[in-house]
Enzyme design. Structure first.
Site, mmCIF file in Angstrom:
data_model
loop_
_atom_site.group_PDB
_atom_site.id
_atom_site.type_symbol
_atom_site.label_atom_id
_atom_site.label_comp_id
_atom_site.label_asym_id
_atom_site.label_seq_id
_atom_site.Cartn_x
_atom_site.Cartn_y
_atom_site.Cartn_z
ATOM 1 N NE ARG A 259 5.514 -8.088 5.670
ATOM 2 C CZ ARG A 259 5.825 -7.206 5.225
ATOM 3 N NH1 ARG A 259 5.031 -6.328 4.515
ATOM 4 N NH2 ARG A 259 7.074 -6.849 4.993
ATOM 5 C CD GLU A 288 1.883 -11.378 0.748
ATOM 6 O OE1 GLU A 288 0.818 -10.705 0.916
ATOM 7 O OE2 GLU A 288 3.011 -10.891 0.417
ATOM 8 C CG HIS A 306 3.158 -7.690 -0.826
ATOM 9 N ND1 HIS A 306 3.664 -8.148 0.358
ATOM 10 C CD2 HIS A 306 3.671 -6.358 -0.508
ATOM 11 C CE1 HIS A 306 4.214 -7.566 1.201
ATOM 12 N NE2 HIS A 306 4.358 -6.383 0.813
#
Ligand code: DGY
Length: 342
Positions: A259, A288, A306
């Site tokens: 993360r 993000e 991601h």
């Protein structure tokens, strides 16, 4: 009756078990792979998000009305305010992710809402992505690819562009759970010396020769490559900061598939800019997709949006796993991946 909470169907004081006559109504906040949506449509009365737009908290709360469960992703913030706005009928939130830092577990528990996640099925895809980042960052894959694509590659050269060796180097793994162990497994093929930090030491059969450090500083001092694989928790947020980066060997390469908020952006960017770190490979970012703009212009960053678990097979398996958990819950059984029973 669909949609109403049935206290008469709570079978156990520890786990809320629930069976609903007819099809339970399920809110699915994002578009999932077709095989998963087909399965959901067969068993549930679904509320799908056909155009896959990101919903505001108000829209999420509105769509959840009358639902018995929700299948959510990491793009939804299931915080205390949101949980408060959920209808009494909604008794389970199944997240399509292994991480559940986007869910206020204490608030869910306080409202008697069960929460499940999707571990295991994304371990390999995420470890593969950590390796993609490690190799891509160390070998300057982005600017190499750009040279070819933009036709600025004029000749082969003995001295340009030069990356950094991976084989035989020291790898520090922060968080040696399922994904950390899968990163380590791949590192053995690269003859790396593996170091790790975790709250408690792994048994020898899982450690497989990796060197345990009971302190963060101990593992970081061996991090010629640092792979961040721990969960985002109040204890790990901001753990990689100016002070801890200083402990890494000069010229280290940092990769993060966990993360973004585990890393302090200012400290990481400063360390790349001054050459303390040779490169960074990042699949996850604080805030993000609105990432710190400076990452975009740094030459030694290898950036992905991601996609740690983003293969067709893995995303299908994650959806199926989330539905397995929902099916178990609505059949009055204990879901396999219970984070909280509510
Ligand atoms: C996870 O499963 O936690 C991945 O990061 C996808 O959000």
């Amino acid at each position: 009756m669909i949609g109403a909470y049935r206290p008469d169907l709570v079978y156990s004081p520890a786990i809320i078990h629930m069976t609903i006559p007819g099809k339970p109504k399920l809110f699915v906040t994002r578009k999932l792979t077709q095989d998963v949506e087909d399965r959901i449509a067969g068993t549930y009365e679904p509320v799908f998000n056909d155009d896959d737009h990101i919903m505001s908290p108000a829209e999420l709360a509105e769509k959840a009305q009358g639902c018995d469960g929700a299948l959510v992703t990491t793009t939804e913030r299931i915080d205390a305010g949101f949980i408060e706005a959920l209808p009494d009928s909604l008794k389970i939130v199944a997240t399509f992710s292994v991480g559940y830092d986007h869910i206020d577990i204490a608030a869910a528990k306080a409202r008697g809402i069960a929460v499940t996640n999707t571990p295991d099925v994304l371990t390999d895809a995420t470890a593969d992505t950590a390796w993609l980042l490690m190799l891509g960052a160390a070998r300057g894959a982005v600017w190499g690819e750009r040279m070819v694509r933009e036709a600025t590659w004029t000749s082969w050269s003995p001295t340009h562009p030069l990356g950094h060796d991976v084989t035989g180097r020291k790898l520090a793994i922060l968080g040696m759970g399922r994904i950390g162990q899968a990163v380590a497994k791949r590192a053995r093929g690269f003859d790396m010396e593996i170091h790790y930090h975790k709250r408690s030491r792994l048994p020898a059969d899982l450690e497989q020769g990796a060197i345990y450090h009971d302190t963060l500083a101990g593992v970081l001092a061996n991090g010629e490559f640092l792979s961040i694989n721990c969960a985002s928790t109040p204890q790990t947020r901001g753990l990689i900061n100016a002070e801890t980066i200083a402990v890494l060997p000069d010229g280290a390469v940092l990769v993060n598939t966990a993360r973004g908020d585990i890393v302090d952006d200012d400290a990481l960017i400063a360390a790349i800019e001054c050459g303390k770190l040779a490169a960074a490979g990042l699949d996850v970012f604080a805030g993000e997709p609105a990432i710190d703009e400076r990452y975009r212009t740094l030459k030694n960053t290898f950036l992905l949006p991601h996609i740690g678990s983003a293969t067709l097979g893995t995303r299908s398996a994650m959806g199926m796993r989330a539905v397995d958990n929902l099916d178990a819950f609505f059949a009055g059984k204990t879901p396999g991946d219970l984070v909280t029973a509510g």
